[in-house]
Design a protein around this motif. Structure first.
Motif, PDB file in Angstrom:
ATOM      1  N   TYR A 137      -7.601  12.065   0.543  1.00  0.00           N
ATOM      2  CA  TYR A 137      -8.049  10.805  -0.034  1.00  0.00           C
ATOM      3  C   TYR A 137      -6.952   9.740  -0.065  1.00  0.00           C
ATOM      4  CZ  TYR A 137     -11.147  14.456  -1.752  1.00  0.00           C
ATOM      5  OH  TYR A 137     -11.963  15.535  -1.841  1.00  0.00           O
ATOM      6  N   MET A 239       8.067  16.551  -9.690  1.00  0.00           N
ATOM      7  CA  MET A 239       6.766  15.934  -9.876  1.00  0.00           C
ATOM      8  C   MET A 239       5.928  15.945  -8.598  1.00  0.00           C
ATOM      9  SD  MET A 239       6.449  14.935 -13.067  1.00  0.00           S
ATOM     10  CE  MET A 239       5.117  13.740 -13.053  1.00  0.00           C
TER      11      MET A 239
ATOM     12  N   PRO B  29       2.808   0.811  -3.311  1.00  0.00           N
ATOM     13  CA  PRO B  29       2.571   1.842  -4.336  1.00  0.00           C
ATOM     14  C   PRO B  29       2.143   1.270  -5.677  1.00  0.00           C
ATOM     15  CG  PRO B  29       4.565   2.317  -3.114  1.00  0.00           C
ATOM     16  CD  PRO B  29       4.130   0.948  -2.692  1.00  0.00           C
ATOM     17  N   TRP B  32      -1.460   0.093  -5.387  1.00  0.00           N
ATOM     18  CA  TRP B  32      -2.372   1.245  -5.326  1.00  0.00           C
ATOM     19  C   TRP B  32      -2.507   1.917  -6.685  1.00  0.00           C
ATOM     20  CZ3 TRP B  32      -6.030   1.541  -2.236  1.00  0.00           C
ATOM     21  CH2 TRP B  32      -6.682   2.747  -1.956  1.00  0.00           C
ATOM     22  N   MET B  33      -1.418   1.920  -7.435  1.00  0.00           N
ATOM     23  CA  MET B  33      -1.440   2.493  -8.775  1.00  0.00           C
ATOM     24  C   MET B  33      -2.433   1.709  -9.637  1.00  0.00           C
ATOM     25  SD  MET B  33       1.871   3.009 -11.259  1.00  0.00           S
ATOM     26  CE  MET B  33       3.012   3.775 -10.160  1.00  0.00           C
ATOM     27  N   SER B  44     -12.399   7.087  -6.369  1.00  0.00           N
ATOM     28  CA  SER B  44     -11.024   7.417  -5.968  1.00  0.00           C
ATOM     29  C   SER B  44     -10.988   8.471  -4.867  1.00  0.00           C
ATOM     30  CB  SER B  44     -10.214   7.891  -7.189  1.00  0.00           C
ATOM     31  OG  SER B  44     -10.574   9.209  -7.538  1.00  0.00           O
ATOM     32  N   VAL B  45     -12.004   9.340  -4.807  1.00  0.00           N
ATOM     33  CA  VAL B  45     -11.981  10.383  -3.780  1.00  0.00           C
ATOM     34  C   VAL B  45     -13.043  10.119  -2.701  1.00  0.00           C
ATOM     35  CG1 VAL B  45     -11.008  12.162  -5.256  1.00  0.00           C
ATOM     36  CG2 VAL B  45     -13.487  11.861  -5.183  1.00  0.00           C
ATOM     37  N   LEU B 231       3.972  12.370 -18.952  1.00  0.00           N
ATOM     38  CA  LEU B 231       3.357  12.193 -17.629  1.00  0.00           C
ATOM     39  C   LEU B 231       3.347  13.510 -16.858  1.00  0.00           C
ATOM     40  CD1 LEU B 231       4.526   8.813 -16.091  1.00  0.00           C
ATOM     41  CD2 LEU B 231       2.344   9.409 -17.138  1.00  0.00           C
ATOM     42  N   SER B 232       4.454  14.226 -16.924  1.00  0.00           N
ATOM     43  CA  SER B 232       4.533  15.516 -16.246  1.00  0.00           C
ATOM     44  C   SER B 232       3.483  16.464 -16.814  1.00  0.00           C
ATOM     45  CB  SER B 232       5.943  16.088 -16.422  1.00  0.00           C
ATOM     46  OG  SER B 232       5.973  17.440 -16.115  1.00  0.00           O
ATOM     47  N   GLN B 235       0.037  15.439 -15.670  1.00  0.00           N
ATOM     48  CA  GLN B 235      -0.216  15.895 -14.305  1.00  0.00           C
ATOM     49  C   GLN B 235      -0.593  17.362 -14.296  1.00  0.00           C
ATOM     50  OE1 GLN B 235       1.825  14.821 -10.210  1.00  0.00           O
ATOM     51  NE2 GLN B 235       2.940  16.476 -11.188  1.00  0.00           N
ATOM     52  N   TYR B 242      -6.784  11.325 -10.273  1.00  0.00           N
ATOM     53  CA  TYR B 242      -5.784  10.270 -10.089  1.00  0.00           C
ATOM     54  C   TYR B 242      -6.055   8.977 -10.851  1.00  0.00           C
ATOM     55  CZ  TYR B 242      -2.502  12.801  -7.364  1.00  0.00           C
ATOM     56  OH  TYR B 242      -1.526  13.683  -7.014  1.00  0.00           O
ATOM     57  N   LEU B 245      -4.389   9.682 -14.046  1.00  0.00           N
ATOM     58  CA  LEU B 245      -2.933   9.813 -13.866  1.00  0.00           C
ATOM     59  C   LEU B 245      -2.279   8.448 -13.647  1.00  0.00           C
ATOM     60  CD1 LEU B 245      -2.571  12.950 -11.532  1.00  0.00           C
ATOM     61  CD2 LEU B 245      -2.267  12.823 -14.001  1.00  0.00           C
ATOM     62  N   MET B 246      -2.940   7.599 -12.865  1.00  0.00           N
ATOM     63  CA  MET B 246      -2.376   6.270 -12.583  1.00  0.00           C
ATOM     64  C   MET B 246      -2.422   5.382 -13.820  1.00  0.00           C
ATOM     65  SD  MET B 246      -1.274   6.332  -9.461  1.00  0.00           S
ATOM     66  CE  MET B 246      -0.769   7.980  -9.855  1.00  0.00           C
ATOM     67  N   SER B 249       0.415   6.509 -15.888  1.00  0.00           N
ATOM     68  CA  SER B 249       1.684   6.029 -15.339  1.00  0.00           C
ATOM     69  C   SER B 249       1.925   4.575 -15.718  1.00  0.00           C
ATOM     70  CB  SER B 249       1.680   6.130 -13.811  1.00  0.00           C
ATOM     71  OG  SER B 249       1.583   7.469 -13.415  1.00  0.00           O
TER      72      SER B 249
END
Lengths: 300, 277
Positions: A137, A239, B29, B32-33, B44-45, B231-232, B235, B242, B245-246, B249
């Motif tokens: 994706y 990560m 990036p 996209w975030m 998203s997928v 954040l870790s 995840q 995502y 997750l984004m 972030s």
């Protein structure tokens, strides 16, 4: 006589001021950093039992270290990061710094954009890149498909993953290097350029004969900082790759291995010997740089 | 930092094309975030990739708040950072003043020892330091992260360099007026060292806010986690979601972006200072 006695009293008083003013910092640093540093060297010669007990084991950990394939692979992985990421990042940073050292439109906007990754949390950087790299994706494969190029498994192919990580390292470090290099560029006297222009030197000649040599002390500084940072890379790999992972063997850095041994598999004595190895690597690399600098760094 | 017209005048469109391409590479990036954080999981997928979400899904941000004690993470991170800044500023500037201005036996040896701490990689002390924290009963506390960070060899080094670059005349006259070292330090040197103190503050805030390894080692309980560790952890729980997750972030990183945009000049000058002094 009286004057001399008075002077020595002032001197003694100064000593007292000196010691009391450095005391908080020195005691804190001594207790939290220097003392543990010494302990690591001792721990590297111990073996740890189940309940936090340990006994002296001589050089056992080091024998194991030298025979451990994972360790050598991690050292090679780390060197690969250094050899690829550091020169490329520094080269791109020089290019960007030279370009931004002109009177151009949008200068501060460019500078802000290039600097943004420097202030961004590596944990967040790692996650978004992981997402961009996603083979099903991710945006990257999608864009490649638009140009009819077959996408890749950027982070799940053991051959490819280290290079994908290098790209992120470069992306993250350009801004920091750029700022230092820009400061270095401003320090080069303009009279050199004026003289060169009078002599009829072109843009390229000026860059090679004035800009680059004048910038070498700054480049050296940036090199050392990037080198030390890259040798200790952890956050990005932790990560992006995670634990366990099929690409772990080909991507894990020495610090990752250290973290694994110290806090996951709980072999603290062995972990300490890995820490000593990291220490030696950083020292050796720094010394090599210091020695070689004479060959290429020009101080005015 | 002022742009100077160095005598090179390359074709400006080449320059701009190169810069735009590089800036695009830097920006993607982030873009996209942000875009992903507003998508639904389905979007998203989606294959082929959907660039712009049809409608803005704020729920991802709410999801983050529900799955993690995010406000606690903010509080922990801010408290730890504040303590580190306070300690670093006070202890480093005191020591830096003494190293720069007072003569006492062993000064050079002590300074070299200090510099050696700067040169070694962090892993060399992290394991025994963890054991010290455990023996103190400090695991899963904020002070385990904050207190060691209050003592900063880099801060002493940076401020000493700064003090050395200052003129001595004001101090001399203060000395004649009978000021002691603490008074000179407090009334004369600290106000003059403001740019150095600001630079050190920025470095400390940035490093503290973004640090992952040490807070992850000493604090495994969510109640004491910092944003980076959070954040870790996120995840670990939301592995492939995502959009969430984004969103997480962005929620963790915006304060640093804001700080940078408002104090940009000081950031740049501070970093340039370490490189040129």
């Amino acid at each position: 006589m009286k004057a001399i006695a008075g002077r020595s009293r002032i001197k003694k008083e100064n000593w007292l001021w000196g010691y009391s003013m450095i005391a908080p910092a020195m005691l804190g640093i001594g207790f939290f950093f220097i003392w543990p540093m010494i302990q690591t060297f001792y721990f590297s010669m111990t073996r740890w039992g189940d309940f936090g007990t340990y006994k002296f084991a001589g050089f056992d950990n080091y024998h194991r270290l030298f025979a451990d394939h994972d360790v050598w692979k991690a050292v090679l992985n780390t060197f690969r990061y250094v050899v690829l990421a550091v020169p490329l990042s520094v080269a791109i940073s020089i290019l960007v710094a030279v370009m931004l050292n002109q009177k151009i439109k949008g200068l501060s906007l460019y500078r802000t954009l290039f600097f943004l990754p420097v202030i961004t949390m590596p944990a967040a950087v790692a996650m978004v890149w992981k997402w961009l790299y996603n083979s099903d994706y991710g945006l990257l494969n999608h864009m490649l498909n638009e140009f009819s190029i077959q996408g890749s498994r950027w982070l799940t192919d053991p051959q490819l993953a280290p290079y994908s990580i290098v790209v992120v390292m470069i992306w993250s470090s350009i801004g920091f290097n750029m700022v230092i290099l820009l400061a270095g560029l401003q320090g080069i006297s303009k009279t050199y350029y004026e003289a060169a222009r009078i002599d009829g030197a072109g843009v390229m000649a000026q860059f090679l004969r004035i800009t680059l040599p004048g910038l070498t002390p700054t480049v050296f500084f940036v090199f050392i900082i990037s080198l030390i940072g890259t040798l200790q890379v952890f956050d990005l790999i932790w990560m992006m790759v995670g634990n366990p992972s099929i690409v772990k063997f080909s991507t894990q850095s020495v610090v990752y291995l250290f973290y694994d041994a110290a806090f996951l598999t709980n072999e603290k004595g062995y972990a300490a010997s890995i820490a000593v190895l990291i220490f030696v690597l950083v020292m050796v690399m720094t010394i090599i740089q210091m020695v070689f600098q004479k060959k290429w760094v020009h101080y005015e | 930092m002022r742009a100077e017209n160095v005598s090179q005048k390359p074709k400006f469109w080449i320059l701009h094309t190169l810069l735009i391409v590089l800036a695009f590479f830097m920006l993607v990036p982030f873009a996209w975030m942000i875009l992903t954080s507003f998508k639904s999981l389905g979007e998203s997928v989606h294959v082929p990739v959907i660039v712009f979400p049809k409608s803005i899904h704020w729920d991802n941000y709410i999801d983050v708040l529900y799955t993690m004690p995010f406000l606690t993470f903010y509080f922990n991170t801010i408290a730890i950072t504040a303590l580190k800044v306070l300690g670093t500023l006070i202890f480093s500037s005191l020591a830096a003043y003494a190293f720069a201005r007072i003569e006492f036996p062993g000064r050079n040896v002590l300074f070299v020892i200090l510099i050696s701490v700067l040169m070694v990689p962090g892993q060399i002390y992290i394991l025994p330091l963890f054991l010290i924290m455990r023996d103190f009963g400090w695991l899963n506390t904020l002070q385990a992260v904050a207190v060691p960070g209050m003592f900063d060899a880099f801060g002493v080094f940076l401020l000493r360099q700064f003090f050395l670059s200052l003129m001595k005349e004001l101090e001399e006259s203060a000395k004649l007026d009978g000021c002691n070292h603490l008074q000179i330090y407090w009334r004369i040197m600290l106000p003059l060292a403001k740019p150095g103190l600001i630079a050190l503050t920025i470095f400390t805030v940035l490093a503290s806010w973004n640090e992952l390894l040490w807070p992850m080692i000493v604090n495994s309980s969510p109640a004491k986690m910092t944003l980076a560790v959070g954040l870790s952890w996120l995840q670990g729980r939301h592995g492939t979601n995502y959009p969430v997750l984004m969103a997480g972030s962005l929620m963790a990183l915006w304060p640093m972006v804001l700080l940078f945009l408002t104090l940009q000049k000081h950031f740049i000058e501070g970093i340039a200072m370490t490189g040129t002094k």
